[in-house]
Design an enzyme around this catalytic site. Structure first.
Site, PDB file in Angstrom:
ATOM      1  N   GLU A   1      -2.935  -0.530   8.250  1.00 15.47           N
ATOM      2  CA  GLU A   1      -1.777  -0.043   9.011  1.00 15.47           C
ATOM      3  C   GLU A   1      -1.813  -0.660  10.402  1.00 15.47           C
ATOM      4  OE1 GLU A   1      -1.019   4.194   9.379  1.00 15.47           O
ATOM      5  OE2 GLU A   1      -1.637   4.540   7.299  1.00 15.47           O
TER       6      GLU A   1
ATOM      7  N   ASN B   1      -6.890   0.927  10.123  1.00 15.67           N
ATOM      8  CA  ASN B   1      -5.587   1.291  10.674  1.00 15.67           C
ATOM      9  C   ASN B   1      -5.727   1.255  12.186  1.00 15.67           C
ATOM     10  OD1 ASN B   1      -5.070   1.883   7.998  1.00 15.67           O
ATOM     11  ND2 ASN B   1      -4.534   4.027   8.334  1.00 15.67           N
TER      12      ASN B   1
ATOM     13  N   GLU C   1      -7.348   7.793   6.667  1.00 11.52           N
ATOM     14  CA  GLU C   1      -7.633   8.359   7.985  1.00 11.52           C
ATOM     15  C   GLU C   1      -8.238   9.759   7.942  1.00 11.52           C
ATOM     16  OE1 GLU C   1      -4.158   8.046  10.480  1.00 11.52           O
ATOM     17  OE2 GLU C   1      -4.241   5.864  10.477  1.00 11.52           O
TER      18      GLU C   1
ATOM     19  N   TYR D   1      -3.691   1.294  15.935  1.00  9.56           N
ATOM     20  CA  TYR D   1      -2.473   1.487  16.732  1.00  9.56           C
ATOM     21  C   TYR D   1      -2.694   1.193  18.213  1.00  9.56           C
ATOM     22  CZ  TYR D   1      -0.168   3.120  12.596  1.00  9.56           C
ATOM     23  OH  TYR D   1       0.384   3.149  11.347  1.00  9.56           O
TER      24      TYR D   1
ATOM     25  N   ARG E   1       0.854  -1.187   0.000  1.00  7.19           N
ATOM     26  CA  ARG E   1       0.000   0.000   0.000  1.00  7.19           C
ATOM     27  C   ARG E   1       0.890   1.236   0.000  1.00  7.19           C
ATOM     28  NH1 ARG E   1      -2.365   2.851   4.916  1.00  7.19           N
ATOM     29  NH2 ARG E   1      -3.654   4.436   3.955  1.00  7.19           N
TER      30      ARG E   1
ATOM     31  N   HIS F   1      -3.335  10.750   1.077  1.00  6.92           N
ATOM     32  CA  HIS F   1      -2.755  10.556   2.405  1.00  6.92           C
ATOM     33  C   HIS F   1      -2.271  11.930   2.889  1.00  6.92           C
ATOM     34  CE1 HIS F   1      -0.963   7.240   5.115  1.00  6.92           C
ATOM     35  NE2 HIS F   1      -0.702   8.373   5.717  1.00  6.92           N
TER      36      HIS F   1
HETATM   37  C1  FCB Z   1      -0.980   6.930  10.895  1.00  6.87           C
HETATM   38  C2  FCB Z   1      -0.672   7.547   9.558  1.00  6.87           C
HETATM   39  C3  FCB Z   1       0.674   7.157   9.006  1.00  6.87           C
HETATM   40  C4  FCB Z   1       1.729   7.109  10.084  1.00  6.87           C
HETATM   41  C5  FCB Z   1       1.284   6.286  11.260  1.00  6.87           C
HETATM   42  C6  FCB Z   1       2.298   6.147  12.359  1.00  6.87           C
HETATM   43  O1  FCB Z   1      -1.935   7.700  11.563  1.00  6.87           O
HETATM   44  O2  FCB Z   1      -1.657   7.184   8.609  1.00  6.87           O
HETATM   45  O3  FCB Z   1       0.996   8.043   7.971  1.00  6.87           O
HETATM   46  O4  FCB Z   1       2.070   8.386  10.438  1.00  6.87           O
HETATM   47  O5  FCB Z   1       0.095   6.848  11.789  1.00  6.87           O
END
Ligand code: FCB
Length: 451
Positions: free
Chosen positions: A358, A296, A170, A298, A81, A125
């Site tokens: 992500e 995505n 995002e 985290y 991607r 992006h």
């Molecule tokens: C996400 C973003 C990516 C990167 C990661 C750590 O929010 O999409 O570009 O910065 O965090």
């Protein structure tokens, strides 16, 4: 190195890959007719980027594409991607395509396909053409129409070879960091007055879905940043704060797409017309059927009721007792399982297949005698892939896992201080050194792909 128990097998054809974005890796900000984006402008504002760094060179990927594809091919991934810099295709965000810009992505796609790597281009992006920002960026409805034109130009050139397309990356983070708090480009601090930016991005998505399909795109997705939201306590006020945060971060960008309606945003003083910008027919466009949802992930978010005079209907509170990344983000692998299962519960039959677009972590990685030991990243990947497997075993339809990110890059306001890559990049010399996690993932992918 820690020995991890074997991971479960994954279905044949599952996509294993890495994710990147144009401004974070490409460099070459004016080459071959590229126009100025809001990130080219923003990084020059004093004080906004750590150590006043910029993405002018970044990973110099524009000139090192072949080396970077070789790294992916040796890793054994079957998906990649990347994002397309709108200003390479339309330098001012409108008008005919710049042939040299199209040619760059055309070559990239061919080189990936030659190595058996499925391209997943993301159209946006966060690097809006500055010329459109000068016309009010995502606060202007017209930007959505310009985005659809750009999508048509790009797909007109690539859809004969590119099957999977991702419209936006995002939109929540772009709204919050770029327009509400002003810590990312374009650096506007409008707080809740930024909410129309959500609708215009979503409208752009909807218009682009139709433009992409008309140009022959087979599968269209969006990549949303999603987070499980945990109330700090079971008290009614904290649960109300968690609902309000969930509505803003998650549901604002997923309900209209999958259910054709906005969530209740009254806690932000906003009605269903999102500050007067929703017009008849918009939600039908936004809810056009999708072939997949990019997730995505985290970390989870823990919130409590705000104090008096706080301005927002929630406040963040720390998640204690878990490891933290170099970025100080809490590491909670099970949050991925929780998120995926809750998406399936919430949206039921309306939820399309998911790609994790992500997931990754930053660490203070250093090259020592030619090697980069990054046990935290290996533990992170192992834990999250295991959580993913549990969600799939519970019935969630997940088709791929694309980790963030291939190589250390320009991490927005953090400059080069946050290293998220499987490959270490020396930002002085551009030397690439695969980290231990790269070899770990290579071995896992080999097992899964031959299973
Ligand atoms: C996400 C973003 C990516 C990167 C990661 C750590 O929010 O999409 O570009 O910065 O965090």
């Amino acid at each position: 190195m820690t020995a991890y128990p074997p991971l479960p097998p994954f279905p044949a054809g599952f996509h294993w890959g890495t994710s990147t974005s144009a401004y974070q890796i490409e460099g070459a900000p004016t080459e071959d007719g590229k126009g100025v984006s809001i990130w080219d402008t923003f990084v020059r504002r004093p004080g906004v980027i750590r150590e006043a760094q910029t993405g002018d060179v970044a990973c110099d990927h524009y000139h090192r594409t072949a080396d970077d594809i070789a790294l992916m091919s040796d890793l054994g991934v079957n998906a990649y991607r990347f994002s397309v810099a709108w200003t390479r295709i339309q330098p001012d965000g409108t008008g005919p395509a710049n042939p040299a810009g199209l040619a760059f992505y055309d070559r990239l796609v061919d080189a990936l396909l030659e190595k058996g790597i499925t391209p997943f281009p993301t159209l946006f992006h966060w690097d809006l053409p500055q010329a459109l920002e000068d016309r009010d960026g995502w606060l202007a409805r017209d930007t959505a129409h310009r985005f659809a034109d750009y999508a048509a130009l790009l797909a007109g050139r690539l859809a004969d070879r590119v099957e999977h397309w991702i419209t936006l990356n995002e939109p929540f983070i772009h709204l919050a960091y770029g327009y509400a708090f002003g810590v990312h480009a374009p650096g506007r601090a409008l707080m809740t007055d930024a909410i129309p930016v959500a609708h215009h991005q979503l409208l752009a998505h909807g218009l682009a879905v139709s433009a992409l399909r008309s140009a022959g795109a087979a599968r269209v997705l969006i990549a949303n940043n999603l987070t499980p939201v945990w109330p700090a306590t079971d008290a009614a006020e904290d649960r109300a704060a968690a609902d309000a945060y969930d509505a803003l971060h998650n549901r604002l960008f997923t309900d209209p797409i999958l259910l054709g309606r906005y969530p209740d945003l009254s806690a932000y003083g906003t009605g269903p017309d999102l500050g007067g910008v929703v017009r008849d027919g918009d939600l039908e466009l936004i809810a056009a059927p999708l072939d997949g949802l990019g997730v995505n992930y985290y970390n989870p978010t823990r919130v409590a009721a705000p104090g008096p005079e706080h301005g927002l209907p929630f406040q963040d509170v720390p998640i204690d007792g878990v490891p933290r990344s170099a970025f100080d983000w809490p590491v909670v692998p099970d949050g991925l399982r929780e998120l995926l299962v809750s998406l399936a519960d919430r949206y039921g039959a309306a939820l399309p297949p998911i790609h994790i677009t992500e997931n990754g972590t930053s660490a203070d990685d250093k090259v020592v005698a030619g090697r980069v030991a990054d046990p935290e990243r290996i533990a992170f990947l192992d834990g999250h892939i295991r959580a993913l497997a549990q969600a799939m075993a519970a019935g969630v339809d997940v088709r791929g896992y694309l980790t963030w990110t291939l190589m250390d890059n320009f991490e927005w306001a953090e400059g080069f201080t946050q290293r998220f890559g499987l490959v270490h990049v020396d930002h002085e010399t551009q030397a690439r050194t695969p980290k231990d996690s790269y070899y770990w993932l290579r071995d896992r992918i080999k097992e899964w792909r031959s299973a």
